[in-house]
Write an enzyme that holds these catalytic residues in place. Structure first.
Site, short mmCIF file in Angstrom:
data_model
loop_
_atom_site.label_atom_id
_atom_site.label_comp_id
_atom_site.label_asym_id
_atom_site.label_seq_id
_atom_site.Cartn_x
_atom_site.Cartn_y
_atom_site.Cartn_z
N CYS A 93 0.75 -1.20 -0.03
CA CYS A 93 -0.22 0.02 -0.02
C CYS A 93 0.87 1.16 -0.03
O CYS A 93 1.49 1.35 -1.08
CB CYS A 93 -1.01 -0.05 1.11
SG CYS A 93 -2.25 0.95 0.72
N HIS A 187 -3.59 -5.59 1.00
CA HIS A 187 -2.94 -5.82 2.25
C HIS A 187 -2.82 -7.34 2.61
O HIS A 187 -3.81 -7.77 2.83
CB HIS A 187 -3.78 -5.34 3.47
CG HIS A 187 -3.55 -3.91 3.63
ND1 HIS A 187 -2.59 -3.36 4.44
CD2 HIS A 187 -4.30 -2.66 2.91
CE1 HIS A 187 -2.54 -2.06 4.10
NE2 HIS A 187 -3.59 -1.68 3.43
N GLU A 189 -1.57 -8.84 4.71
CA GLU A 189 -1.53 -9.50 6.33
C GLU A 189 -2.51 -9.60 6.79
O GLU A 189 -2.69 -10.16 7.99
CB GLU A 189 -0.42 -8.26 6.78
CG GLU A 189 -0.94 -6.92 7.33
CD GLU A 189 -0.72 -5.95 5.97
OE1 GLU A 189 -0.64 -6.37 4.67
OE2 GLU A 189 -1.02 -4.74 6.04
N1 GLN Z 1 -3.02 1.44 3.88
C1 GLN Z 1 -2.36 2.54 3.48
O1 GLN Z 1 -1.00 2.03 3.59
C2 GLN Z 1 -2.85 3.62 3.02
C3 GLN Z 1 -1.99 4.51 2.35
C4 GLN Z 1 -2.30 6.04 2.27
N2 GLN Z 1 -2.44 6.51 3.40
C5 GLN Z 1 -3.49 5.92 1.03
O2 GLN Z 1 -4.50 6.30 1.48
O3 GLN Z 1 -3.33 5.45 0.22
#
Ligand code: GLN
Ligand code: ATP
Ligand code: XMP
Ligand code: MG
Length: 540
Positions: A93, A187, A189
């Site tokens: 991300c 994600h 995880e």
């Molecule tokens: N879950 C994240 O890592 C989000 C990353 C960043 N804050 C976004 O909104 O894209």
């Protein structure tokens, strides 16, 4: 060679280690958990960690997610030296966006577009890039992933190719053409990403080449050696044990490492569970052969708790009294050591676990204090002892596995956690010997019935609290005006959030009936149906 840093250094040098850089995502610790579950050791460091200051060489690096937007002022950035290590890197991300920025020179290609929830990822195979297909090895072509972001890539960074897309993200997974550098928008995880663990395993084992050697069986011997090296031939260690899992496992490890040069102290603070001190004496002292002394300080504790009703004051009083008693005892042990001609005490054993460490290294800083949980935290400031924390790299389930390997009985290994301030924070209002007696008795019956019903392992933590309110009842045709027992039982994996446990009604009936019949001073039993948040597990 006595500092904890020395001890810690070695562990990352003993095992193939993945470095996880934390940019503040609420899921960072889960990345650590998932990779550990694949048998690969990993450690979480704040994203501000400079690579040149690391005292080990990681086999691979993970960049976590973050609450920041990459364009935001003050947004955290990775040390570019990560990419000079010559090891594989994966960004999750925000981590993907960082990789795109640093490696792909692509900041304008990151724009606002939020997505939250499930998505279907289509895996794209690239046979012309040898490392590209390794990340999704063994994962179906269409697989469910979990998204949680406010920014996304809307152009491909230089030298990267696409290896995964969703309906809304064309660049849900990318790979560098020449180097093993990966970025994923979802994600892996969280368990909602069905093959997330497999993906992390592919990264750690297939791509980084880590051995899957992180097992508690291998940890035992290495840890014992580490302890011996730190303590030396003649050094002595003192440690507080409570009969809880953490301190018991730490104590057994110490015993194995240095035998009777480890001195365990159990403080009877007058607010332990029924027969607790006796039980700990038998299990730790007699069965496990630990050099244990039990100090009865119950009068001192209860004396200092008289007239105190505020939960935080109770904790502080217990914490401080604990330090007084423990220090006095450590001093006595020290004199005995001198007398016997063995080394004085130089070390203090603590059962700190990895979640505590993660909390304290968090890049965002420790979270707000809801309750002051650390009942031995103040010890070091006043003592000249160095700290030994053999469990500081372990999660609770790892500690339990370790306990089993060390031959500690299931009864002990699977015990529900018990807070240091004990029944004092489960007797609401003033803590008197009479109130403690009622709460203790009810708790004993409650736990006994849970065990009889074979539900103990299903429940993460259960206890009875005594509410200092009276209600009217009737017993044997006579009016009663007595107190209330509140039963609490929760399921949780990390104790940060918890659900109340859905008891079979028949079991609750039996428990309630026994408490009402057997515990004097109680005429009403209620069951607590509050989850955490907004409630907490303990009532105080
Ligand atoms: N879950 C994240 O890592 C989000 C990353 C960043 N804050 C976004 O909104 O894209
Ligand atoms: N009554 C006690 N006597 C001696 N040490 C204690 C006592 N209560 C708590 N401690 C110390 O405080 C530490 C923190 O307590 P905590 O309850 O978090 O851990 P634990 O008791 O070892 O395990 P668990 O979380 O399973 O209860 C313990 O590891 C132990 O060192
Ligand atoms: O050693 C401890 N000293 C404390 O003061 C303390 N307060 C809560 N707890 C334990 O922490 C977990 C979460 O509890 P809460 O939801 O009540 O914060 C639960 O497992 C609680 O039992 C404590 N442990
Ligand atoms: Mg405990």
């Amino acid at each position: 060679m006595s500092s904890q840093t020395d001890v810690q250094t070695t562990i990352s040098n003993l095992y193939d280690t993945i470095l996880i850089l934390d940019f503040g995502s609420q899921y960072s610790h889960l990345i650590t958990r998932r990779i550990r579950e694949t048998g690969v050791y990993c450690e979480l460091f704040p994203c501000t960690q400079k690579i040149k200051d690391l005292d080990f060489k990681p086999k691979g690096v993970v960049l976590s997610g973050s609450p920041y937007s990459i364009h935001e002022e003050g947004a955290p950035h990775v040390d570019p030296a990560v990419f000079d290590l010559g090891v594989p890197v994966i960004g999750i991300c925000y981590g993907l966006q960082e990789i795109s920025r640093v490696k792909g020179g692509n900041t304008s290609g990151i724009s606002r577009k939020s997505e939250y929830g499930f998505a279907e990822l289509k895996v794209i195979k690239l046979d012309n890039i040898p490392h590209a297909n390794k990340l999704f090895d063994g994962i179906e072509e269409i697989t469910q992933v979990w998204m949680s972001h406010g920014d996304h890539l809307d152009s491909l960074p230089q030298d990267f190719e696409i290896i995964g897309a969703t309906e809304t993200s064309d660049y849900a997974a990318i790979v560098h053409k020449k180097e093993p550098i990966f970025g994923i928008q979802f994600h892996p995880e969280v368990t909602h990403t069905l093959k997330g663990k497999k993906l992390l395993e592919n990264f750690a084992i297939n791509i980084c080449g880590c051995k899957s050697s992180w097992t508690m069986g291998s940890f035992v011997d290495k840890e014992i050696e580490r302890i011996r090296a730190v303590v030396g031939e003649n050094g002595s260690v003192v440690g507080a044990v409570s009969g809880g899992v953490d301190s018991t496992v730490a104590a057994v490890l110490m015993k194995r490492a240095i035998g009777d040069r480890f001195h365990a102290v159990l403080v009877d603070n007058g607010v332990m569970r029924m027969n607790e001190c006796q039980l700990v004496k038998e299990t730790l002292g007699t069965q496990l052969g630990i050099n244990l002394r039990v100090v009865d300080a119950s009068e001192l504790f209860l004396g200092r708790l008289a007239n105190v009703t505020d939960p935080e004051r109770k904790r502080k009083i217990i914490g401080n009294t604990f330090i007084d008693v423990f220090e006095k005892e450590a001093h006595k042990i020290d004199e005995e050591c001198i007398h016997k001609g063995v080394g004085k005490i130089d070390f203090l054993l603590q059962g700190t676990l990895y979640p505590d460490v993660i909390e304290s290294i968090s890049f965002k800083g420790p979270s707000a204090t809801i309750k002051s949980h650390h009942n031995v935290g103040g010890l070091l400031e006043n003592m000249r002892l160095s700290l030994i924390e053999p469990l500081r790299e372990l999660f609770k389930d790892e500690v339990r596995a370790l306990g089993t390997i060390l031959g500690i009985s299931d009864d002990l290994v699977w015990r529900h956690p018990f807070p240091g301030p004990g029944i004092a924070i489960r007797v609401l209002g003033e803590v008197t010997p009479a109130q403690v007696k009622i709460a203790r008795h009810a708790d004993f019956i409650y736990i006994e019935e849970i065990k009889k019903a074979n539900l103990y392992r299903e429940i993460s933590q259960a206890y009875a609290a005594l509410l200092p309110i009276r209600s009217v009842g009737v017993m044997g045709d006579t009016r009663t005006y007595e107190q209330v027992i509140a039963l609490r039982a929760v399921t949780t994996t990390d104790f940060m959030t918890a659900d109340w446990y859905d008891f079979p009604v028949s079991v609750l009936k039996r428990i309630s009936s026994r408490i009402l019949n057997e515990v004097e001073g109680v005429n009403r039993v209620v069951y607590d149906v509050s989850s955490k948040p907004p409630s907490t597990i303990e009532w105080e």
